[in-house]
Design an enzyme around this catalytic site. Structure first.
Site, short mmCIF file in Angstrom:
data_model
loop_
_atom_site.label_atom_id
_atom_site.label_comp_id
_atom_site.label_asym_id
_atom_site.label_seq_id
_atom_site.Cartn_x
_atom_site.Cartn_y
_atom_site.Cartn_z
CE LYS A 173 -22.91 -30.66 -19.19
NZ LYS A 173 -22.87 -29.43 -19.84
C1 5RP Z 1 -19.04 -26.54 -17.44
C2 5RP Z 1 -19.99 -26.88 -18.38
C3 5RP Z 1 -19.76 -26.43 -19.63
O1 5RP Z 1 -20.06 -25.14 -19.81
C4 5RP Z 1 -20.39 -27.28 -21.00
O2 5RP Z 1 -21.65 -27.06 -20.84
C5 5RP Z 1 -19.90 -28.31 -20.85
O3 5RP Z 1 -19.98 -28.88 -22.38
P1 5RP Z 1 -19.03 -29.89 -22.78
O4 5RP Z 1 -18.09 -30.80 -22.18
O5 5RP Z 1 -19.71 -30.89 -23.94
O6 5RP Z 1 -18.38 -29.01 -23.80
O7 5RP Z 1 -21.04 -27.57 -18.14
O8 5RP Z 1 -19.19 -27.21 -16.17
#
Ligand code: 5RP
Length: 259
Positions: A173
């Protein structure tokens, strides 16, 4: 790849090769984030449009009924808060593999931060977890971030993403950036994009579209969905881009039509 790992991967990545992951793990370092004050109430109407839910263990146990039919990608790293800016994302293991298995997870999520003096801790924490998780056929999603000042740049995000894959992550991710196809092309495992801070719905939909065009398999989006003026319409619109090949304009029209 053994059967269990393949089975879990196929629950995360849908038959069309894409996925909509709903990230609601923010509480582990942000506390009661706007939109997730009552996590259960927010998530319930969004579930029909999500393929995977990404919570913390406390979020899952306290807010999500156990009879839901959605694969869970459990956040298992943490240890710093949003108030500790210099150490933010200096994360370690926060959930034992045994508890992750008890929660019947389809995958686990672990953050690494590349380009900070403490990068080694996060990288070794992740590899330690990958060894544990792989023993039980559980894929690890590496949440990749780069040090302050390096920005959202394809050079650094491809470095962090490739490192995560080489170290054994099954999915990466990362953040969308200019020349994103370079990040995708040099990463041997599937990539999903994070949503990041809330931006206007139109821009978030454009970003999701551009990421898919560049080769991302989907999104792992949080704030741009649950902080939207209409979270249900927003996740439906994101889903239409990821799974139904909607163009950004069509997806935004869908969003507006649901208002
Ligand atoms: C932190 C993360 C977050 O907790 C979250 O999953 C991010 O999601 P978004 O940026 O779409 O709000 O990954 O590192």
């Amino acid at each position: 790849m053994d059967w269990g790992m393949k089975n879990r991967m196929s629950r995360i990545i849908q038959k069309d090769g894409h996925t909509v992951m709903l990230a609601v793990d923010h509480g582990y370092f942000m506390g009661p984030t706007t939109g997730l004050e009552d996590l259960g109430k927010m998530v319930k109407p969004l579930l029909p449009y999500a393929d995977v839910l990404m919570p913390t263990r406390g979020g899952l146990r306290n807010y999500i009924p156990p009879d839901i039919d959605i694969p869970v990608c459990l956040r298992v790293s943490g240890g710093t808060s949003i108030l500790n800016e210099t150490n933010l994302l200096h994360e370690g293991i926060t959930v034992d593999i045994e508890d992750a298995i008890r929660l019947n997870v389809a995958a686990i999520a672990f953050s690494i931060l590349v380009g900070q003096p403490f990068e080694r801790d996060t990288l070794l924490g992740m590899t330690e977890y990958i060894d544990e998780a792989n023993r039980y056929g559980i894929p690890v999603l590496a949440v990749t971030a780069v040090g302050k000042g390096l920005g959202k740049d394809a050079r650094y995000l491809s470095l962090a993403s490739r490192m995560a894959a080489e170290l054994g992550a099954s999915i990466v991710k990362t953040y969308y950036c200019k020349d994103f196809e370079k990040v995708v092309e040099t990463c041997p495992v599937p990539i999903v994009i994070a949503g990041g801070k809330k931006v206007p719905e139109k821009d978030a939909l454009q970003m999701a579209y551009d990421a898919i065009q560049a080769g991302a398999i989907g999104v792992d989006m949080g704030r741009n969905i649950f902080q939207s003026t209409n979270p249900v319409a927003m996740i439906q619109s994101v889903n239409s881009i990821v799974h139904k090949k909607y163009k950004p304009k069509e997806a935004y029209m869908l969003f507006k039509s649901k208002k």
